[in-house]
Scaffold this motif. Structure first.
Motif, PDB file in Angstrom:
ATOM      1  N   ALA A  12       0.869  -1.176   0.000  1.00  0.00           N
ATOM      2  CA  ALA A  12       0.000   0.000   0.000  1.00  0.00           C
ATOM      3  C   ALA A  12       0.905   1.226   0.000  1.00  0.00           C
ATOM      4  O   ALA A  12       2.034   1.173   0.510  1.00  0.00           O
ATOM      5  CB  ALA A  12      -0.903  -0.014   1.228  1.00  0.00           C
ATOM      6  N   THR A  13       0.438   2.303  -0.572  1.00  0.00           N
ATOM      7  CA  THR A  13       1.236   3.524  -0.664  1.00  0.00           C
ATOM      8  C   THR A  13       1.706   3.951   0.726  1.00  0.00           C
ATOM      9  O   THR A  13       0.930   3.982   1.681  1.00  0.00           O
ATOM     10  CB  THR A  13       0.402   4.652  -1.312  1.00  0.00           C
ATOM     11  N   GLY A  14       3.010   4.224   0.837  1.00  0.00           N
ATOM     12  CA  GLY A  14       3.594   4.664   2.104  1.00  0.00           C
ATOM     13  C   GLY A  14       3.988   3.549   3.051  1.00  0.00           C
ATOM     14  O   GLY A  14       4.515   3.813   4.126  1.00  0.00           O
ATOM     15  N   VAL A  21      11.593  -2.691   3.703  1.00  0.00           N
ATOM     16  CA  VAL A  21      12.026  -2.489   2.321  1.00  0.00           C
ATOM     17  C   VAL A  21      10.989  -1.685   1.522  1.00  0.00           C
ATOM     18  O   VAL A  21       9.803  -2.008   1.550  1.00  0.00           O
ATOM     19  CB  VAL A  21      12.261  -3.844   1.620  1.00  0.00           C
ATOM     20  N   GLU A  22      11.466  -0.687   0.803  1.00  0.00           N
ATOM     21  CA  GLU A  22      10.614   0.125  -0.074  1.00  0.00           C
ATOM     22  C   GLU A  22      10.453  -0.607  -1.407  1.00  0.00           C
ATOM     23  O   GLU A  22      11.132  -0.297  -2.393  1.00  0.00           O
ATOM     24  CB  GLU A  22      11.227   1.517  -0.254  1.00  0.00           C
ATOM     25  N   THR A  23       9.587  -1.596  -1.423  1.00  0.00           N
ATOM     26  CA  THR A  23       9.437  -2.440  -2.610  1.00  0.00           C
ATOM     27  C   THR A  23       8.736  -1.722  -3.753  1.00  0.00           C
ATOM     28  O   THR A  23       8.980  -2.060  -4.920  1.00  0.00           O
ATOM     29  CB  THR A  23       8.683  -3.733  -2.274  1.00  0.00           C
ATOM     30  N   ASN A  24       7.867  -0.766  -3.469  1.00  0.00           N
ATOM     31  CA  ASN A  24       7.176  -0.074  -4.562  1.00  0.00           C
ATOM     32  C   ASN A  24       8.168   0.637  -5.471  1.00  0.00           C
ATOM     33  O   ASN A  24       8.052   0.589  -6.695  1.00  0.00           O
ATOM     34  CB  ASN A  24       6.140   0.903  -4.016  1.00  0.00           C
ATOM     35  N   MET A  25       9.148   1.307  -4.879  1.00  0.00           N
ATOM     36  CA  MET A  25      10.162   1.993  -5.662  1.00  0.00           C
ATOM     37  C   MET A  25      10.994   0.990  -6.466  1.00  0.00           C
ATOM     38  O   MET A  25      11.283   1.212  -7.634  1.00  0.00           O
ATOM     39  CB  MET A  25      11.083   2.798  -4.736  1.00  0.00           C
ATOM     40  N   LEU A  26      11.338  -0.130  -5.851  1.00  0.00           N
ATOM     41  CA  LEU A  26      12.128  -1.144  -6.545  1.00  0.00           C
ATOM     42  C   LEU A  26      11.331  -1.789  -7.680  1.00  0.00           C
ATOM     43  O   LEU A  26      11.869  -2.043  -8.758  1.00  0.00           O
ATOM     44  CB  LEU A  26      12.613  -2.205  -5.554  1.00  0.00           C
ATOM     45  N   THR A  51       2.057  -8.877  -4.555  1.00  0.00           N
ATOM     46  CA  THR A  51       1.824  -7.967  -3.436  1.00  0.00           C
ATOM     47  C   THR A  51       2.450  -8.518  -2.153  1.00  0.00           C
ATOM     48  O   THR A  51       2.774  -9.697  -2.062  1.00  0.00           O
ATOM     49  CB  THR A  51       0.316  -7.771  -3.200  1.00  0.00           C
ATOM     50  N   GLU A  52       2.540  -7.648  -1.176  1.00  0.00           N
ATOM     51  CA  GLU A  52       3.083  -8.041   0.124  1.00  0.00           C
ATOM     52  C   GLU A  52       2.028  -8.727   0.985  1.00  0.00           C
ATOM     53  O   GLU A  52       2.313  -9.697   1.678  1.00  0.00           O
ATOM     54  CB  GLU A  52       3.647  -6.811   0.851  1.00  0.00           C
ATOM     55  N   ASN A  53       0.785  -8.222   0.957  1.00  0.00           N
ATOM     56  CA  ASN A  53      -0.256  -8.741   1.849  1.00  0.00           C
ATOM     57  C   ASN A  53      -1.547  -9.145   1.143  1.00  0.00           C
ATOM     58  O   ASN A  53      -2.515  -9.479   1.811  1.00  0.00           O
ATOM     59  CB  ASN A  53      -0.593  -7.695   2.918  1.00  0.00           C
ATOM     60  N   GLY A  54      -1.582  -9.075  -0.178  1.00  0.00           N
ATOM     61  CA  GLY A  54      -2.786  -9.455  -0.913  1.00  0.00           C
ATOM     62  C   GLY A  54      -3.943  -8.487  -0.750  1.00  0.00           C
ATOM     63  O   GLY A  54      -5.100  -8.870  -0.916  1.00  0.00           O
ATOM     64  N   LEU A  55      -3.653  -7.230  -0.464  1.00  0.00           N
ATOM     65  CA  LEU A  55      -4.694  -6.222  -0.237  1.00  0.00           C
ATOM     66  C   LEU A  55      -5.105  -5.551  -1.547  1.00  0.00           C
ATOM     67  O   LEU A  55      -4.286  -5.378  -2.450  1.00  0.00           O
ATOM     68  CB  LEU A  55      -4.199  -5.159   0.742  1.00  0.00           C
ATOM     69  N   ASN A  61      -2.128  -0.670  -6.957  1.00  0.00           N
ATOM     70  CA  ASN A  61      -0.794  -0.120  -7.236  1.00  0.00           C
ATOM     71  C   ASN A  61      -0.074  -0.957  -8.297  1.00  0.00           C
ATOM     72  O   ASN A  61       0.599  -0.413  -9.173  1.00  0.00           O
ATOM     73  CB  ASN A  61       0.043  -0.048  -5.960  1.00  0.00           C
ATOM     74  N   PHE A  62      -0.227  -2.268  -8.230  1.00  0.00           N
ATOM     75  CA  PHE A  62       0.356  -3.158  -9.230  1.00  0.00           C
ATOM     76  C   PHE A  62      -0.215  -2.861 -10.616  1.00  0.00           C
ATOM     77  O   PHE A  62       0.518  -2.740 -11.597  1.00  0.00           O
ATOM     78  CB  PHE A  62       0.108  -4.625  -8.842  1.00  0.00           C
TER      79      PHE A  62
END
Length: 186
Positions: A12-14, A21-26, A51-55, A61-62
């Motif tokens: 999720a954003t933020g 780990v800032e995975t969105n940026m990566l 995703t990290e948590n399936g939310l 975002n994906f």
């Protein structure tokens, strides 16, 4: 040319994956690199843990990354961090995602190499499985064109890969219920 990404762990954003780990940026960096490839890949395969948590927000975002950067067909399967219901709800418009009633698995016959996309997820667990329904799908798909070049895509490695944590988990893929399994190589 086939491009492959895995374990994006979009948050999720933020938020940070595992609070570290800032995975969105990566993930965005990986998609930018993909978009800059020349020649452009014929297709993109993403082999789980989108995703990290399936939310739902993570899947949205994906989808933004796919829409912004992917200029080729995209085929994906879930990993142990994904949740099938949310996966289907937000990205069910992508090819194959809603084809099977129980799993997110399907075959792609549109390219010189057939893709068999297999769902190995066991909800609530880090390990994967290839039980009767999934093995049956694989057997039927391979038998339909036994001489066709085929690439099998799954999240959990069906062989010893040299990573102790993965090799411990993949023992469940070998034989989750004492039955036959053709995917684990020892």
């Amino acid at each position: 040319m086939i491009a492959q990404l895995t374990d994006l762990h979009i948050c999720a954003t933020g938020r940070l994956a595992a609070r570290v780990v800032e995975t969105n940026m990566l993930a965005e960096r990986a998609f930018r690199t993909l978009a800059a490839l020349r020649p452009v890949p014929d297709l993109l395969v993403i082999s789980g843990d989108l995703t990290e948590n399936g939310l739902e927000e993570e899947y949205r975002n994906f989808v933004q990354l796919i829409e912004r950067y992917a200029r080729m067909p995209v085929y994906l399967i879930p990993g142990n961090h994904d949740r099938r219901a949310e996966f289907r709800k937000i990205i069910g418009h992508l090819p194959g995602v809603c084809d099977h009633p129980d799993f997110i698995q399907y075959a792609v016959e549109d390219f010189p190499v057939r893709l068999v996309m297999l769902d190995t997820v066991v909800p609530g667990h880090a390990y994967g499985a290839m039980d009767g329904g999934r093995m049956g799908f694989l057997d039927r798909t391979l038998a339909a064109a036994p001489n066709r070049s085929t690439m099998i895509v799954l999240h959990h490695p069906p062989f010893r890969c040299g990573s102790n944590s993965m090799d411990i988990l993949n023992r469940y893929l070998l034989n989750p219920a004492g039955g036959r399994s053709a995917v684990m190589l020892r």
